[in-house]
Design an enzyme around this catalytic site. Structure first.
Site, PDB file in Angstrom:
ATOM      1  N   PHE A 118      42.693 -24.725 -19.066  1.00  0.00           N
ATOM      2  CA  PHE A 118      41.538 -24.917 -20.070  1.00  0.00           C
ATOM      3  C   PHE A 118      41.660 -24.470 -21.413  1.00  0.00           C
ATOM      4  O   PHE A 118      40.670 -24.486 -22.069  1.00  0.00           O
ATOM      5  CB  PHE A 118      40.541 -23.847 -19.270  1.00  0.00           C
ATOM      6  N   ARG A 137      25.582 -12.746 -19.784  1.00  0.00           N
ATOM      7  CA  ARG A 137      25.912 -14.185 -19.091  1.00  0.00           C
ATOM      8  C   ARG A 137      25.126 -14.575 -18.077  1.00  0.00           C
ATOM      9  O   ARG A 137      24.809 -15.618 -17.948  1.00  0.00           O
ATOM     10  CB  ARG A 137      27.152 -13.867 -18.777  1.00  0.00           C
ATOM     11  N   GLU A 197      42.084  -7.669 -32.063  1.00  0.00           N
ATOM     12  CA  GLU A 197      41.153  -8.698 -32.215  1.00  0.00           C
ATOM     13  C   GLU A 197      40.434  -8.523 -33.396  1.00  0.00           C
ATOM     14  O   GLU A 197      39.947  -9.563 -34.095  1.00  0.00           O
ATOM     15  CB  GLU A 197      40.351  -9.043 -30.930  1.00  0.00           C
ATOM     16  N   ASN A 221      30.171 -19.470 -22.096  1.00  0.00           N
ATOM     17  CA  ASN A 221      29.528 -18.229 -21.400  1.00  0.00           C
ATOM     18  C   ASN A 221      29.193 -17.454 -22.512  1.00  0.00           C
ATOM     19  O   ASN A 221      29.023 -16.269 -22.351  1.00  0.00           O
ATOM     20  CB  ASN A 221      30.517 -17.603 -20.459  1.00  0.00           C
ATOM     21  N   THR A 245      32.914 -13.105 -16.200  1.00  0.00           N
ATOM     22  CA  THR A 245      33.335 -14.014 -17.186  1.00  0.00           C
ATOM     23  C   THR A 245      32.767 -15.706 -16.712  1.00  0.00           C
ATOM     24  O   THR A 245      32.344 -16.148 -17.496  1.00  0.00           O
ATOM     25  CB  THR A 245      34.860 -14.336 -17.167  1.00  0.00           C
ATOM     26  N   ARG A 264      31.805  -4.900 -21.655  1.00  0.00           N
ATOM     27  CA  ARG A 264      32.378  -5.893 -20.588  1.00  0.00           C
ATOM     28  C   ARG A 264      30.966  -5.648 -19.418  1.00  0.00           C
ATOM     29  O   ARG A 264      30.819  -6.664 -18.904  1.00  0.00           O
ATOM     30  CB  ARG A 264      33.617  -5.421 -20.089  1.00  0.00           C
TER      31      ARG A 264
HETATM   32  P1  CMP Z   1      36.518 -15.116 -22.938  1.00  0.00           P
HETATM   33  O1  CMP Z   1      36.275 -13.830 -22.366  1.00  0.00           O
HETATM   34  O2  CMP Z   1      36.152 -15.706 -24.317  1.00  0.00           O
HETATM   35  O3  CMP Z   1      38.150 -15.534 -22.895  1.00  0.00           O
HETATM   36  C1  CMP Z   1      38.825 -16.551 -22.657  1.00  0.00           C
HETATM   37  C2  CMP Z   1      37.835 -17.625 -22.081  1.00  0.00           C
HETATM   38  O4  CMP Z   1      38.309 -18.797 -21.325  1.00  0.00           O
HETATM   39  C3  CMP Z   1      36.789 -17.245 -21.230  1.00  0.00           C
HETATM   40  O5  CMP Z   1      36.008 -16.259 -21.720  1.00  0.00           O
HETATM   41  C4  CMP Z   1      36.146 -18.496 -20.654  1.00  0.00           C
HETATM   42  O6  CMP Z   1      35.100 -18.757 -21.572  1.00  0.00           O
HETATM   43  C5  CMP Z   1      37.217 -19.226 -20.637  1.00  0.00           C
HETATM   44  N1  CMP Z   1      37.622 -19.608 -19.258  1.00  0.00           N
HETATM   45  C6  CMP Z   1      38.487 -18.533 -18.365  1.00  0.00           C
HETATM   46  N2  CMP Z   1      38.749 -19.230 -17.468  1.00  0.00           N
HETATM   47  C7  CMP Z   1      38.319 -20.519 -17.337  1.00  0.00           C
HETATM   48  C8  CMP Z   1      38.278 -21.472 -16.520  1.00  0.00           C
HETATM   49  N3  CMP Z   1      38.980 -21.330 -15.335  1.00  0.00           N
HETATM   50  N4  CMP Z   1      37.663 -22.681 -16.868  1.00  0.00           N
HETATM   51  C9  CMP Z   1      37.132 -22.885 -17.761  1.00  0.00           C
HETATM   52  N5  CMP Z   1      37.046 -21.624 -19.014  1.00  0.00           N
HETATM   53  C10 CMP Z   1      37.622 -20.423 -18.547  1.00  0.00           C
END
Ligand code: CMP
Length: 139
Positions: free
Chosen positions: A58, A103, A127, A113, A92, A86
């Site tokens: 992704f 979320r 970061e 998200n 996530t 968190r």
């Molecule tokens: P974030 O916490 O910003 O860290 C990485 C991002 O990748 C996560 O939030 C999601 O928005 C995205 N993400 C993680 N896993 C997936 C997945 N399996 N498919 C699509 N997007 C993903």
């Protein structure tokens, strides 16, 4: 312990004018917004920020999305800010996010998200340094 974490309000949320609503959830959770800037992330910035996911299927979609519109980068401060934020963000994958979390309330999809939060105090320091100098953070 008072900690700092990096938050990003993502393009799906800025597009829908949700910055204020998300900030209200953050502040009601007892976290203080001690640094905040609205920016357009460059491709290089997004690729560096998400470098840990470079090999993931992704990754391309993630970088495209994060550069598709404005984001709001923030430094949040408070007691156990990393884990507290968190909890406030929720899972996530928004399909698994608990009621009342950012979320669950606002996310559109796994990629869209709405928010990012650092996953450890060490990563938070790294970061934060990608977007803020100490002078930009007023505690
Ligand atoms: P974030 O916490 O910003 O860290 C990485 C991002 O990748 C996560 O939030 C999601 O928005 C995205 N993400 C993680 N896993 C997936 C997945 N399996 N498919 C699509 N997007 C993903």
């Amino acid at each position: 312990m008072t900690e700092r974490t990096l938050s990003i309000i993502k393009p799906d949320a800025t597009r829908r004018n949700l910055t204020g609503k998300i900030n209200a959830v953050i502040e009601e959770a007892g976290l203080r917004i001690v640094g905040q800037r609205r920016i357009r992330m460059s491709r290089a910035q997004a690729e560096a920020f998400y470098g840990i996911h470079k090999e993931k299927p992704f990754f391309g979609e993630l970088v495209e999305f994060m550069t598709s519109g404005p984001v709001v980068v923030q430094v949040l401060e408070g007691e156990g800010a990393v884990s507290r934020y968190r909890e406030v963000m929720g899972a996530t994958n928004p399909a698994n996010a608990a009621p009342g979390t950012i979320r669950q309330l606002y996310a559109e999809s796994f990629t869209g998200n709405s928010v990012h939060g650092s996953d450890s105090p060490e990563n938070a320091r790294d970061e934060i340094s990608q977007f803020f100098t100490e002078a930009d953070i007023v505690g």
